[in-house]
Scaffold this active site. Structure first.
Site, PDB file in Angstrom:
ATOM      1  N   TYR A   1      -8.231 -10.651  75.545  1.00  0.00           N
ATOM      2  CA  TYR A   1      -7.318 -10.215  74.793  1.00  0.00           C
ATOM      3  C   TYR A   1      -7.969  -9.382  74.101  1.00  0.00           C
ATOM      4  O   TYR A   1      -7.400  -7.236  74.083  1.00  0.00           O
ATOM      5  CB  TYR A   1      -5.899 -10.838  74.146  1.00  0.00           C
ATOM      6  CG  TYR A   1      -4.927 -11.097  75.375  1.00  0.00           C
ATOM      7  CD1 TYR A   1      -4.743 -12.633  75.147  1.00  0.00           C
ATOM      8  CD2 TYR A   1      -4.435 -10.032  74.983  1.00  0.00           C
ATOM      9  CE1 TYR A   1      -3.749 -12.799  76.070  1.00  0.00           C
ATOM     10  CE2 TYR A   1      -2.743 -11.072  75.961  1.00  0.00           C
ATOM     11  CZ  TYR A   1      -2.759 -12.352  76.084  1.00  0.00           C
ATOM     12  OH  TYR A   1      -1.617 -12.337  77.009  1.00  0.00           O
TER      13      TYR A   1
ATOM     14  N   ARG B   1      15.922 -15.104  65.595  1.00  0.00           N
ATOM     15  CA  ARG B   1      14.790 -14.365  65.836  1.00  0.00           C
ATOM     16  C   ARG B   1      15.160 -13.190  65.690  1.00  0.00           C
ATOM     17  O   ARG B   1      14.826 -12.000  65.305  1.00  0.00           O
ATOM     18  CB  ARG B   1      13.928 -14.605  66.985  1.00  0.00           C
ATOM     19  CG  ARG B   1      12.178 -15.731  66.585  1.00  0.00           C
ATOM     20  CD  ARG B   1      11.518 -14.810  66.262  1.00  0.00           C
ATOM     21  NE  ARG B   1      11.364 -13.867  65.953  1.00  0.00           N
ATOM     22  CZ  ARG B   1      10.694 -13.004  67.898  1.00  0.00           C
ATOM     23  NH1 ARG B   1      10.075 -14.346  68.570  1.00  0.00           N
ATOM     24  NH2 ARG B   1      10.838 -11.564  68.031  1.00  0.00           N
TER      25      ARG B   1
ATOM     26  N   ARG C   1       5.972 -23.821  75.314  1.00  0.00           N
ATOM     27  CA  ARG C   1       6.913 -22.844  75.846  1.00  0.00           C
ATOM     28  C   ARG C   1       8.516 -23.461  75.301  1.00  0.00           C
ATOM     29  O   ARG C   1       9.828 -22.576  75.852  1.00  0.00           O
ATOM     30  CB  ARG C   1       6.955 -21.668  76.873  1.00  0.00           C
ATOM     31  CG  ARG C   1       5.592 -20.979  77.013  1.00  0.00           C
ATOM     32  CD  ARG C   1       5.437 -19.830  75.862  1.00  0.00           C
ATOM     33  NE  ARG C   1       4.589 -19.225  75.199  1.00  0.00           N
ATOM     34  CZ  ARG C   1       3.899 -17.897  75.463  1.00  0.00           C
ATOM     35  NH1 ARG C   1       5.484 -17.258  75.491  1.00  0.00           N
ATOM     36  NH2 ARG C   1       2.843 -17.136  76.542  1.00  0.00           N
TER      37      ARG C   1
ATOM     38  N   ARG D   1      12.164 -18.655  74.278  1.00  0.00           N
ATOM     39  CA  ARG D   1      13.723 -17.318  74.677  1.00  0.00           C
ATOM     40  C   ARG D   1      14.587 -18.426  75.454  1.00  0.00           C
ATOM     41  O   ARG D   1      15.225 -17.761  75.260  1.00  0.00           O
ATOM     42  CB  ARG D   1      12.961 -16.317  75.127  1.00  0.00           C
ATOM     43  CG  ARG D   1      11.993 -15.223  74.142  1.00  0.00           C
ATOM     44  CD  ARG D   1      11.259 -14.312  75.317  1.00  0.00           C
ATOM     45  NE  ARG D   1      10.381 -14.834  76.023  1.00  0.00           N
ATOM     46  CZ  ARG D   1       8.993 -14.500  76.305  1.00  0.00           C
ATOM     47  NH1 ARG D   1       8.562 -13.350  76.514  1.00  0.00           N
ATOM     48  NH2 ARG D   1       8.067 -15.467  76.993  1.00  0.00           N
TER      49      ARG D   1
ATOM     50  N   ASP E   1       1.777 -18.691  67.666  1.00  0.00           N
ATOM     51  CA  ASP E   1       1.031 -17.794  69.251  1.00  0.00           C
ATOM     52  C   ASP E   1      -0.435 -17.439  69.228  1.00  0.00           C
ATOM     53  O   ASP E   1      -1.404 -17.711  68.061  1.00  0.00           O
ATOM     54  CB  ASP E   1       1.507 -16.138  69.008  1.00  0.00           C
ATOM     55  CG  ASP E   1       1.030 -16.048  70.505  1.00  0.00           C
ATOM     56  OD1 ASP E   1       2.522 -16.383  71.744  1.00  0.00           O
ATOM     57  OD2 ASP E   1       0.359 -14.809  71.129  1.00  0.00           O
TER      58      ASP E   1
HETATM   59  O1  LIG Z   1       6.524 -11.306  77.712  1.00  0.00           O
HETATM   60  C1  LIG Z   1       6.645 -11.259  75.955  1.00  0.00           C
HETATM   61  O2  LIG Z   1       8.114 -10.784  75.575  1.00  0.00           O
HETATM   62  C2  LIG Z   1       5.548 -11.177  75.182  1.00  0.00           C
HETATM   63  C3  LIG Z   1       5.052 -12.958  75.853  1.00  0.00           C
HETATM   64  C4  LIG Z   1       4.007 -13.371  74.955  1.00  0.00           C
HETATM   65  C5  LIG Z   1       4.147 -13.540  73.685  1.00  0.00           C
HETATM   66  N1  LIG Z   1       2.663 -14.081  73.486  1.00  0.00           N
HETATM   67  C6  LIG Z   1       1.948 -13.862  74.283  1.00  0.00           C
HETATM   68  C7  LIG Z   1       2.230 -13.083  75.366  1.00  0.00           C
HETATM   69  C8  LIG Z   1       2.618 -13.373  77.183  1.00  0.00           C
HETATM   70  C9  LIG Z   1       2.841 -13.953  78.215  1.00  0.00           C
HETATM   71  O3  LIG Z   1       3.613 -15.285  77.721  1.00  0.00           O
HETATM   72  O4  LIG Z   1       2.683 -13.893  79.223  1.00  0.00           O
HETATM   73  C10 LIG Z   1       0.465 -14.364  74.339  1.00  0.00           C
HETATM   74  C11 LIG Z   1       0.388 -15.450  74.256  1.00  0.00           C
HETATM   75  N2  LIG Z   1       1.240 -16.953  73.959  1.00  0.00           N
HETATM   76  C12 LIG Z   1       0.634 -18.142  74.313  1.00  0.00           C
HETATM   77  C13 LIG Z   1       0.049 -17.919  75.331  1.00  0.00           C
HETATM   78  C14 LIG Z   1      -0.923 -18.759  76.061  1.00  0.00           C
HETATM   79  C15 LIG Z   1      -0.139 -19.385  77.230  1.00  0.00           C
HETATM   80  O5  LIG Z   1       1.172 -19.843  77.167  1.00  0.00           O
HETATM   81  O6  LIG Z   1      -0.261 -19.522  78.140  1.00  0.00           O
HETATM   82  C16 LIG Z   1       0.058 -16.344  76.044  1.00  0.00           C
HETATM   83  C17 LIG Z   1      -1.472 -16.066  76.855  1.00  0.00           C
HETATM   84  C18 LIG Z   1      -0.431 -16.175  77.910  1.00  0.00           C
HETATM   85  C19 LIG Z   1      -0.927 -15.730  79.561  1.00  0.00           C
HETATM   86  O7  LIG Z   1      -1.368 -14.358  79.242  1.00  0.00           O
HETATM   87  O8  LIG Z   1      -0.580 -15.626  80.042  1.00  0.00           O
HETATM   88  C20 LIG Z   1       1.514 -18.964  73.501  1.00  0.00           C
HETATM   89  C21 LIG Z   1       1.781 -19.400  72.871  1.00  0.00           C
HETATM   90  N3  LIG Z   1       3.298 -18.366  73.152  1.00  0.00           N
HETATM   91  C22 LIG Z   1       4.352 -19.235  72.141  1.00  0.00           C
HETATM   92  C23 LIG Z   1       4.149 -20.863  72.281  1.00  0.00           C
HETATM   93  C24 LIG Z   1       4.588 -21.028  71.458  1.00  0.00           C
HETATM   94  C25 LIG Z   1       5.696 -22.156  72.250  1.00  0.00           C
HETATM   95  O9  LIG Z   1       5.854 -21.720  72.866  1.00  0.00           O
HETATM   96  O10 LIG Z   1       6.910 -22.854  70.962  1.00  0.00           O
HETATM   97  C26 LIG Z   1       2.343 -20.819  71.896  1.00  0.00           C
HETATM   98  C27 LIG Z   1       1.951 -21.911  72.846  1.00  0.00           C
HETATM   99  C28 LIG Z   1       2.297 -23.186  72.821  1.00  0.00           C
HETATM  100  C29 LIG Z   1       3.309 -23.301  74.351  1.00  0.00           C
HETATM  101  O11 LIG Z   1       2.392 -22.032  75.241  1.00  0.00           O
HETATM  102  O12 LIG Z   1       4.281 -23.999  74.734  1.00  0.00           O
HETATM  103  C30 LIG Z   1       5.069 -18.520  71.583  1.00  0.00           C
HETATM  104  C31 LIG Z   1       5.840 -16.841  72.147  1.00  0.00           C
HETATM  105  N4  LIG Z   1       4.618 -16.412  72.151  1.00  0.00           N
HETATM  106  C32 LIG Z   1       5.843 -15.418  72.061  1.00  0.00           C
HETATM  107  C33 LIG Z   1       7.003 -15.705  72.881  1.00  0.00           C
HETATM  108  C34 LIG Z   1       8.238 -14.218  73.411  1.00  0.00           C
HETATM  109  C35 LIG Z   1       8.616 -13.291  71.496  1.00  0.00           C
HETATM  110  C36 LIG Z   1       9.556 -13.423  71.874  1.00  0.00           C
HETATM  111  O13 LIG Z   1       9.672 -11.749  72.230  1.00  0.00           O
HETATM  112  O14 LIG Z   1      10.806 -13.704  71.469  1.00  0.00           O
HETATM  113  C37 LIG Z   1       7.396 -16.822  72.691  1.00  0.00           C
HETATM  114  C38 LIG Z   1       7.927 -17.285  72.528  1.00  0.00           C
HETATM  115  C39 LIG Z   1       9.168 -17.659  74.153  1.00  0.00           C
HETATM  116  O15 LIG Z   1       7.687 -17.854  74.629  1.00  0.00           O
HETATM  117  O16 LIG Z   1       9.747 -17.214  74.263  1.00  0.00           O
HETATM  118  C40 LIG Z   1       4.602 -13.896  72.244  1.00  0.00           C
END
Ligand SMILES: O=C(O)CCc1c2[nH]c(c1CC(=O)O)Cc1[nH]c(c(CC(=O)O)c1CCC(=O)O)Cc1[nH]c(c(CC(=O)O)c1CCC(=O)O)Cc1[nH]c(c(CCC(=O)O)c1CC(=O)O)C2
Length: 365
Positions: free
Chosen positions: A170, A59, A46, A50, A95
């Protein structure tokens, strides 16, 4: 009947893998392969997202899933933490639900909640109706990878996919879940449907990873973020064969494969059997203890608690030094390499300067 029979591997399969960048001195790739890196590699799950003001700015007004299908935007967001923190790897901004959306499943990512699925998958008919992933449906992601391999120079790019179990959770729950009751009920009450579902999601993960590998990523990570909800017995019976097939089907590409989950202290031995080169460890277990559970011949990745980044410089420095010392003991206990990371993703309100300081400290140790 394991449900593994006659599952066609997703058609997002390039005929053969085109030549990829040769990064002979990349510390992340050296550590993953058990070679001696020029310095200890560090990156953060991540890291793109954010915690960065420049992310929030770019974004603004663009939906999360919409941004994942815009190659130029994905490239810029992925580059932001690389430029700012000087980390040893980029991770593709995407994602875990992107391939499901690309395949046509009706879902969205709701800020503050996460992925939300319109029609949860609960029956054999629901599973039979699930679409497969076609290569062109993730063409935008492949194009983003192509832009990044030119932009990144010598920094490796990590691609990723959600693991079959976490994706299934999911789809069956319909969104984030605390107890995964619908998922576990289906798993135990209807194993045939369960394995058919995981077989389809395994094909999706393989197809998504092959599209990224075919476009030039240098390593991949499989996120089984919810595997920690399972007992070891259930993990072995209902999940491991499917995760194993993901790693087996992409082994030929020759890129290091990382296997990560959360709350997996009791599952590390089984996760080590799935076939990855690196096992990601969360913060609940010291890396030298993790090395004895994963077994010899694997590199380890982790495992600073993301919350420690809120505790101030002295605490962060103390904890980073502790983890590096435990990693060095892990290397004596059979691990072949260490990639410094957090034990899960960067928390949204983290001070980006704290992350930059961790990179500088890890590189100095
Ligand atoms: O809280 C929220 O707004 C929803 C966040 C959320 C997202 N996918 C999700 C979740 C569930 C969670 O993370 O708990 C669902 C999600 N996306 C992901 C995972 C795997 C994990 O992190 O355990 C999961 C499952 C997380 C869980 O359920 O515990 C994977 C993910 N999301 C993302 C990335 C890419 C990256 O970070 O470059 C990556 C993979 C690489 C990594 O983890 O580094 C990107 C992502 N997805 C997302 C966001 C937020 C978007 C925004 O609002 O600007 C973002 C950017 C950020 O984290 O700030 C959306």
């Amino acid at each position: 009947m394991t449900g593994l029979e006659n599952t066609n591997v997703g058609s997002a399969v390039p005929a053969e893998y085109p030549a990829r960048r040769i990064l002979p001195h990349a510390p992340l790739l050296a550590a993953a392969r058990g070679e001696r890196p020029v310095h200890r590699p560090v990156w953060f799950m991540r890291q793109a997202g954010r915690s960065l003001p420049e992310y929030r700015e770019i974004r603004a007004g663009v939906g999360m899933l919409e941004s994942c299908f815009d190659p130029e935007l994905v490239c810029e967001i992925t580059m932001q933490p690389v430029r700012r923190h000087k980390v040893d790897a980029a991770i593709l901004f995407s994602d875990i639900v992107v391939p499901l959306k690309a395949a046509g499943i009706d879902l969205d990512i709701v800020a503050g909640t996460g992925p939300v699925v319109a029609n949860p998958v609960r029956t054999a008919a629901d599973v039979a109706a699930l679409p497969s992933l076609e290569a062109e449906e993730v063409g935008a992601v492949a194009r983003a990878v192509g832009l990044l391999t030119r932009e990144l120079g010598d920094t490796p790019l990590i691609g990723f996919a959600g693991a079959p179990f976490t994706l299934a959770s999911y789809l069956v729950e319909g969104g984030p879940s605390r107890n995964h009751e619908h998922t576990k009920a289906l798993m135990h009450a209807d194993p045939k449907t369960w394995h058919a579902l995981l077989g389809k999601l395994t094909d999706v993960a393989i197809g998504f990873l092959r599209a990224q590998i075919g476009a030039g990523v240098d390593a991949v990570q499989l996120f089984d973020s919810w595997a920690g909800a399972l007992s070891l017995a259930d993990y072995r019976e209902y999940v491991l064969p499917h995760s194993e097939r993901v790693f087996a089907e992409i082994a030929g590409a020759g890129v290091p494969r990382i296997h990560f989950g959360v709350g997996t202290g009791e599952l590390l031995g089984a996760m080590g059997e799935a076939g990855a080169d690196v096992v990601g460890v969360d913060w609940r277990i010291p890396l030298d203890v993790a090395a004895t559970r994963v077994g010899p011949g694997k590199a380890l990745q982790g495992n600073l608690d993301p919350a420690i980044l809120f505790a101030g410089r002295e605490v962060v420095e103390r904890e980073v030094r502790r983890i590096v010392a435990e990693a060095d003991r892990a290397l004596e206990a059979g691990a072949i390499g260490h990639i410094f990371n957090l034990g899960h993703g960067v928390l949204p309100d983290t001070d980006p300067d704290a992350i930059t300081r961790v990179v500088e400290l890890v590189h100095s140790l």
